[in-house]
Design an enzyme around this catalytic site. Structure first.
Site, PDB file in Angstrom:
ATOM      1  N   ASN A 103     -10.455  -2.761  -6.438  1.00 19.40           N
ATOM      2  CA  ASN A 103      -9.525  -2.198  -7.399  1.00 19.40           C
ATOM      3  C   ASN A 103      -9.885  -1.807  -8.767  1.00 19.40           C
ATOM      4  O   ASN A 103      -9.741  -1.258  -9.480  1.00 19.40           O
ATOM      5  CB  ASN A 103      -8.270  -2.606  -7.356  1.00 19.40           C
ATOM      6  CG  ASN A 103      -7.260  -2.300  -6.013  1.00 19.40           C
ATOM      7  OD1 ASN A 103      -6.515  -2.928  -5.655  1.00 19.40           O
ATOM      8  ND2 ASN A 103      -7.764  -1.202  -5.194  1.00 19.40           N
ATOM      9  N   ASP A 136       0.723  -1.312   0.014  1.00 16.75           N
ATOM     10  CA  ASP A 136       0.132   0.027   0.146  1.00 16.75           C
ATOM     11  C   ASP A 136       0.876   1.299  -0.079  1.00 16.75           C
ATOM     12  O   ASP A 136       1.958   1.104   0.638  1.00 16.75           O
ATOM     13  CB  ASP A 136      -0.920  -0.006   1.147  1.00 16.75           C
ATOM     14  CG  ASP A 136      -2.043   0.839   1.218  1.00 16.75           C
ATOM     15  OD1 ASP A 136      -2.428   1.424   0.175  1.00 16.75           O
ATOM     16  OD2 ASP A 136      -2.826   1.237   2.049  1.00 16.75           O
TER      17      ASP A 136
END
Length: 223
Positions: free
Chosen positions: A59, A11
């Site tokens: 996503n 991340d």
């Protein structure tokens, strides 16, 4: 004791790019470069398996420009991976876990070729979580069991998950402190580490620090 299996939520790529005054999705390039270094670090340390959370089911809702950029980057990185000499030299088995059928045919073909090429290797394991969602993984495993007529119990469920092995350590970079639907079944006794550094800033020393902290923790497994 060195963990056999670590998992990482990669991340902070976009935030890293923004700091450099670049378009946010360019951060994924820096993230991919870091992921290439990770295997060498793990090999030096003695870690035999790693699972990397690269792309979640959510996503797919990213802006079209960023999504297309990511798909092209995956194509480039998987093509490089297919030809990476380290795979054969180190007998690395590579698996892609998640709803792979959601990707375009070209990416699916690349994934299948890499998995087929490495299926008999067993010295190291690298699992790429792509189009992955932990709840969906459990649902899919239950569907398989129902279709087969087998009893739904913990042992059978584990055998039908996309990933059956369980990481001792899970690291999340980027400063967020949540699990984000990553390995909910497999992580019940994992030791979690949340780092403020973004993924492109992650270094071997950060991995060693997490392992040193892991070795100090008392793992009682509910006992």
């Amino acid at each position: 004791m060195t963990p056999a299996h670590i998992a990482i939520i990669l991340d902070g790529n976009r935030r890293f790019a923004k700091r450099l005054m670049l378009e946010p999705w360019r951060g994924h390039e820096f993230g991919a470069e870091k992921a290439e270094k990770l295997f060498d670090w793990c090999k030096e340390i003695g870690i035999k398996e790693m699972t990397l959370y690269c792309f979640s089911l959510e996503n797919f809702n990213r802006p079209k420009k960023e999504f297309n950029y990511l798909m092209n980057m995956f194509k480039k990185e998987f093509s490089k991976l297919k030809d990476d000499k380290r795979i054969k030299e180190n007998k690395i088995k590579i698996r892609f876990i998640g709803k792979k059928e959601l990707f375009n045919k070209e990416l699916q073909k690349l994934m299948k070729e890499i998995e087929e090429m490495t299926k008999n290797y067993s010295s190291y394991n690298i699992n790429f979580a792509l189009a992955y969602g932990g709840r969906q993984e459990i649902v899919e495993a239950c569907k398989k069991l129902l279709a087969s007529g087998k009893e739904i119990n913990e042992e059978n469920l584990k055998k039908n998950l996309w990933l059956s092995s369980e990481p001792e350590i899970i690291i999340r970079t980027g400063g967020e402190k949540r699990t984000s639907n990553f390995l909910p079944f497999q992580s019940v006794y994992s030791e979690w580490f949340f780092l403020d550094k973004t993924w492109p800033e992650f270094e071997k020393e950060d991995l060693l620090t997490c392992i040193q902290e892991f070795e100090k923790r008392e793992r009682r497994f509910g006992k």
